[in-house]
Design a protein around this motif. Structure first.
Motif, mmCIF file in Angstrom:
data_model
loop_
_atom_site.group_PDB
_atom_site.id
_atom_site.type_symbol
_atom_site.label_atom_id
_atom_site.label_comp_id
_atom_site.label_asym_id
_atom_site.label_seq_id
_atom_site.Cartn_x
_atom_site.Cartn_y
_atom_site.Cartn_z
ATOM 1 N N LEU A 1 0.917 -1.209 -0.282
ATOM 2 C CA LEU A 1 0.106 -0.098 -0.510
ATOM 3 C C LEU A 1 0.556 1.568 -0.315
ATOM 4 C CD1 LEU A 1 -2.756 -1.305 2.174
ATOM 5 C CD2 LEU A 1 -3.070 -0.759 -0.224
ATOM 6 N N THR A 2 2.015 1.289 0.441
ATOM 7 C CA THR A 2 2.597 2.983 0.649
ATOM 8 C C THR A 2 3.059 3.124 -0.375
ATOM 9 O OG1 THR A 2 3.081 1.966 2.625
ATOM 10 C CG2 THR A 2 4.348 3.063 1.949
ATOM 11 N N CYS B 1 2.422 2.120 -4.058
ATOM 12 C CA CYS B 1 0.815 2.344 -4.600
ATOM 13 C C CYS B 1 1.045 3.822 -4.601
ATOM 14 C CB CYS B 1 -0.303 1.251 -4.194
ATOM 15 S SG CYS B 1 0.101 -0.106 -4.845
ATOM 16 N N SER B 2 0.569 4.442 -2.953
ATOM 17 C CA SER B 2 0.349 5.213 -2.722
ATOM 18 C C SER B 2 1.768 6.882 -3.057
ATOM 19 C CB SER B 2 0.143 6.016 -0.935
ATOM 20 O OG SER B 2 0.908 5.493 -0.119
ATOM 21 N N GLN B 3 2.975 5.802 -2.548
ATOM 22 C CA GLN B 3 4.320 6.889 -3.685
ATOM 23 C C GLN B 3 3.872 7.143 -5.325
ATOM 24 O OE1 GLN B 3 7.250 4.579 -2.242
ATOM 25 N NE2 GLN B 3 7.125 5.484 0.063
ATOM 26 N N ARG B 4 3.573 6.013 -6.062
ATOM 27 C CA ARG B 4 3.417 6.353 -7.110
ATOM 28 C C ARG B 4 1.834 7.215 -7.317
ATOM 29 N NH1 ARG B 4 4.606 2.316 -11.611
ATOM 30 N NH2 ARG B 4 3.894 3.463 -13.491
ATOM 31 N N GLN B 5 1.166 6.920 -7.065
ATOM 32 C CA GLN B 5 0.333 7.726 -7.225
ATOM 33 C C GLN B 5 0.134 9.193 -6.937
ATOM 34 O OE1 GLN B 5 -3.387 5.945 -4.798
ATOM 35 N NE2 GLN B 5 -3.046 4.836 -6.015
ATOM 36 N N ILE B 6 0.708 9.587 -5.978
ATOM 37 C CA ILE B 6 1.653 10.740 -4.993
ATOM 38 C C ILE B 6 2.609 11.676 -6.210
ATOM 39 C CG2 ILE B 6 2.241 12.101 -3.772
ATOM 40 C CD1 ILE B 6 1.742 10.546 -1.745
ATOM 41 N N TYR B 7 3.172 10.436 -6.991
ATOM 42 C CA TYR B 7 4.257 11.519 -7.678
ATOM 43 C C TYR B 7 3.391 11.404 -9.107
ATOM 44 C CZ TYR B 7 8.358 10.945 -10.729
ATOM 45 O OH TYR B 7 9.585 11.209 -11.792
ATOM 46 N N SER C 1 0.377 12.428 -10.034
ATOM 47 C CA SER C 1 0.029 13.192 -9.669
ATOM 48 C C SER C 1 0.436 14.412 -9.700
ATOM 49 C CB SER C 1 -0.558 13.364 -7.921
ATOM 50 O OG SER C 1 -1.872 14.312 -8.075
ATOM 51 N N TYR D 1 7.598 7.342 -13.496
ATOM 52 C CA TYR D 1 7.267 7.269 -11.818
ATOM 53 C C TYR D 1 9.148 5.462 -12.224
ATOM 54 C CZ TYR D 1 7.291 5.030 -7.316
ATOM 55 O OH TYR D 1 7.465 4.841 -6.280
#
Length: 65
Positions: free
Chosen positions: A12-13, A15-21, A23, A51
């Motif tokens: 989950l961490t 995935c969220s890092q990639r989503q933030i990047y 975005s 990414y």
């Protein structure tokens, strides 16, 4: 069970890092698109890599230390 929970948290961490990047990159690209001519071209050239490229370069730098 603890290992499974830990594994899920790591996934989950990541995935969220990639989503933030992604975005942030999308927002930066949108800002560049508002410009015109040479300014737009220069702005787009300054954008960070995708990414996967970013993550590969980051790992290479960490291994070099």
């Amino acid at each position: 069970m603890k290992i499974f929970i830990l594994f899920c948290l790591v996934i989950l961490t990541a995935c969220s890092q990639r989503q933030i990047y992604d975005s942030v990159q999308t927002n930066n690209r949108n800002e560049c698109e508002r410009l015109s001519g040479v300014q737009r071209k220069e702005c787009l050239e300054r954008l960070a890599p995708d990414y996967q490229t970013y993550e590969r370069q980051r790992k290479e730098l960490l291994e070099a230390q």
